[in-house]
Motif scaffolding. Structure first.
Motif, mmCIF file in Angstrom:
data_model
loop_
_atom_site.group_PDB
_atom_site.id
_atom_site.type_symbol
_atom_site.label_atom_id
_atom_site.label_comp_id
_atom_site.label_asym_id
_atom_site.label_seq_id
_atom_site.Cartn_x
_atom_site.Cartn_y
_atom_site.Cartn_z
ATOM 1 N N ARG A 121 -71.509 50.174 -18.947
ATOM 2 C CA ARG A 121 -72.647 49.255 -18.711
ATOM 3 C C ARG A 121 -72.529 48.603 -17.339
ATOM 4 N N ALA A 122 -71.308 48.187 -16.998
ATOM 5 C CA ALA A 122 -71.099 47.539 -15.696
ATOM 6 C C ALA A 122 -71.423 48.509 -14.563
ATOM 7 N N TYR A 123 -71.000 49.748 -14.714
ATOM 8 C CA TYR A 123 -71.242 50.775 -13.698
ATOM 9 C C TYR A 123 -72.752 50.980 -13.500
ATOM 10 N N ASN A 124 -73.456 51.095 -14.647
ATOM 11 C CA ASN A 124 -74.912 51.312 -14.551
ATOM 12 C C ASN A 124 -75.608 50.119 -13.907
ATOM 13 N N ARG A 125 -75.116 48.916 -14.230
ATOM 14 C CA ARG A 125 -75.749 47.732 -13.631
ATOM 15 C C ARG A 125 -75.567 47.705 -12.122
ATOM 16 N N THR A 126 -74.323 47.869 -11.669
ATOM 17 C CA THR A 126 -74.091 47.731 -10.223
ATOM 18 C C THR A 126 -74.762 48.876 -9.454
ATOM 19 N N LYS A 127 -74.902 50.043 -10.074
ATOM 20 C CA LYS A 127 -75.632 51.162 -9.447
ATOM 21 C C LYS A 127 -77.078 50.743 -9.168
ATOM 22 N N ASP A 128 -77.551 49.780 -10.004
ATOM 23 C CA ASP A 128 -78.926 49.311 -9.880
ATOM 24 C C ASP A 128 -78.963 47.956 -9.144
#
Ligand code: NAD
Length: 344
Positions: A121-128
Motif C-alpha cells: 500500500r505504501a509503495y502504491n501511494r508514493t508512486k502516486d
C-alpha cells in the motif's frame, strides 16, 4: 536418456540446459502441465521431469508406466502431487529435498514484513505522490510470539530469522527435533499464544486443512498467518471468514489450495473464475504471491544440478536413497529402503 520436461518456464531452461550440456540426457520442454489429458506426450521418454502443479495421480502413473517411463524426476521438494503408492514397484520417484531452504524462509519473512508494515500500500501511494500515512500502522515484531508449524529445514531457518528480530518462538512438529533447542508445545497452545503463525510442514492427510474453522477459533484475535508451504494446509473459506471477523489480522500466502490452474500463468486482462481467490486478493490485509518463495538464483541452480544428477545416477543403476522418495510401502519393520537403501 530422453526426458519430457513439463510446465517448462524460461528460467528453468537456463540451468537445465547448462547442466545437461555434454551429457547423454536430452530434454524436450513442454509448457503444459502433466496431467491425465497430457500424459500421452510422455510416450517414448524414459523420464518425466515435473513441478509442484503437475498432477501425477494413479491414472497418470499407470499411463506413464504403460508408456515405458521409468523415472519421475520432481524438480521440487514436496511430492504431495504424486501418488507415490501407485508408483511403488513401477516407477521410481526422485525429488530435490533441499535446494535453498533459505529462499523459502526469507520469503516467509518478506511476506510477514510486507503485511505488517503495509509495504504494498505504501509503495502504491508514493508512486502516486501520496505521502500520507493513515492506515499504514504496523507493530514491532520484537517481543512478539511466532508459532512455527513444521521445524524441518525451512521452519528451522525461519525460526532463526525470527530470533534475529527478537521474537519468541513456539514450535510444533509431529516429530520434534530436540537438537534444535526450540520451545516445542502442543498445537492448541501454539494457536492460542502466537501473534504470527508460519506454516512449514508438508501437505499430508494429517495436515490437510490444519488451519480451519476450529483452529482459527482458537487463535489469539488479530493473528497473522503466513503460508509458504502448501495451499491445502489452509481451508481458504475459513481463513476468509476469520479475516472478515478480525480473528485473523491478515495473511501472507505464497500458496493457495486451488493454485494449480492459475499460478505461474498470466491472466491479466482475463476475468478469472475463482471467486475465493478474487475475494482473497481484494482484501487489503492479504498478500498473495504466486508460489515463488523458492525463486532465487541459488535455488534454481541447485534444482537443476540435483535433478540432472538424480537422472544420471538412476539411469546408471546406482542408488540415491537421499533423493528417492519413500513410497509408504507399509513394510514397516522390513522396509527395503532401511536395509538395501532402495524401496524396490
Ligand atoms: P522438511 O521435510 O525438512 O520439514 C518438514 C517438517 O514438517 C518436518 O520437521 C516434519 O517432521 C514436519 N511434519 C511432518 N508432518 C507434520 C505434521 N502432521 N504436523 C506438524 N509437522 C509435521 O521440509 P522443508 O524443506 O522444511 O519444507 C517444508 C515444506 O515447504 C515442504 O513440504 C513444501 O511443501 C514447502 N515448500 C514450499 C516452497 C515454495 O516455493 N513455496 C519451496 C520448497 C518447499
Amino acid at each position: 536418456m530422453k526426458v519430457a520436461f513439463f510446465d517448462a518456464k524460461p528460467y528453468d531452461k537456463v540451468g537445465f540446459d547448462r547442466y545437461t550440456e555434454g551429457t547423454d540426457i536430452s530434454i524436450k520442454y513442454f509448457e503444459t502441465h502433466l496431467n491425465e489429458d497430457t500424459v500421452s506426450l510422455a510416450k517414448g521418454f524414459d523420464c518425466v521431469c515435473v513441478f509442484v502443479n503437475d498432477i501425477v495421480n494413479k491414472t497418470v502413473v499407470d499411463k506413464l508406466y504403460e508408456q515405458g517411463v521409468k523415472m519421475i524426476a520432481l524438480r521440487c521438494a514436496g511430492f504431495n502431487n504424486v501418488d507415490t503408492r501407485a508408483c511403488f514397484g513401477k516407477i521410481h520417484v526422485f525429488r530435490v529435498p533441499a535446494y535453498s531452504p533459505y529462499a523459502v524462509a526469507e520469503h516467509a519473512m518478506a511476506l510477514l514484513l510486507s503485511l505488517n508494515r503495509h509495504i504494498p500500500r505504501a509503495y502504491n501511494r508514493t508512486k502516486d505522490f501520496n505521502f500520507t500515512l493513515a492506515g499504514l500502522t504496523g507493530f514491532d515484531l520484537h517481543g512478539k510470539t511466532v508459532g512455527v508449524i513444521g521445524t524441518g529445514k525451512i521452519g528451522k531457518i525461519f525460526s532463526d530469522i525470527c530470533k534475529g528480530f527478537g521474537m519468541n518462538i513456539l514450535a510444533y512438529d509431529k516429530f520434534p527435533n530436540p537438537d534444535l533447542g526450540l520451545n516445542y508445545v502442543e498445537l492448541p497452545e501454539l494457536l492460542a499464544k502466537s501473534d504470527v503463525i508460519s506454516l512449514h510442514c508438508p501437505l499430508t492427510e494429517d495436515t490437510h486443512h490444519l488451519i480451519n474453522k476450529d483452529s482459527i477459533a482458537q487463535l489469539k484475535p488479530g493473528t497473522i498467518i503466513i503460508n509458504t508451504s502448501r495451499g491445502g494446509l489452509i481451508d481458504t473459506e475459513a481463513l476468509i471468514d476469520g479475516i472478515k471477523s478480525g480473528q485473523v489480522y491478515g495473511a501472507g500466502l505464497d500458496v493457495y489450495e486451488e493454485e494449480g490452474d492459475l499460478f505461474y500463468e498470466d491472466f491479466s486482462g482475463h476475468v478469472i473464475q475463482d471467486d475465493t481467490l478474487i475475494r482473497l486478493i481484494a482484501m487489503p490485509n492479504v498478500i498473495v504471491t504466486s508460489h515463488q518463495a523458492y525463486l532465487t538464483r541459488e535455488a534454481l541452480d541447485n534444482i537443476a544440478n540435483t535433478t540432472v544428477n538424480n537422472i544420471q545416477i538412476f539411469f546408471a543403476g546406482e542408488l540415491n536413497p537421499e533423493t528417492e522418495v519413500c513410497y509408504h510401502c507399509a513394510r514397516k519393520e522390513s522396509c527395503r529402503k532401511e536395509r538395501h537403501k532402495k524401496c524396490f
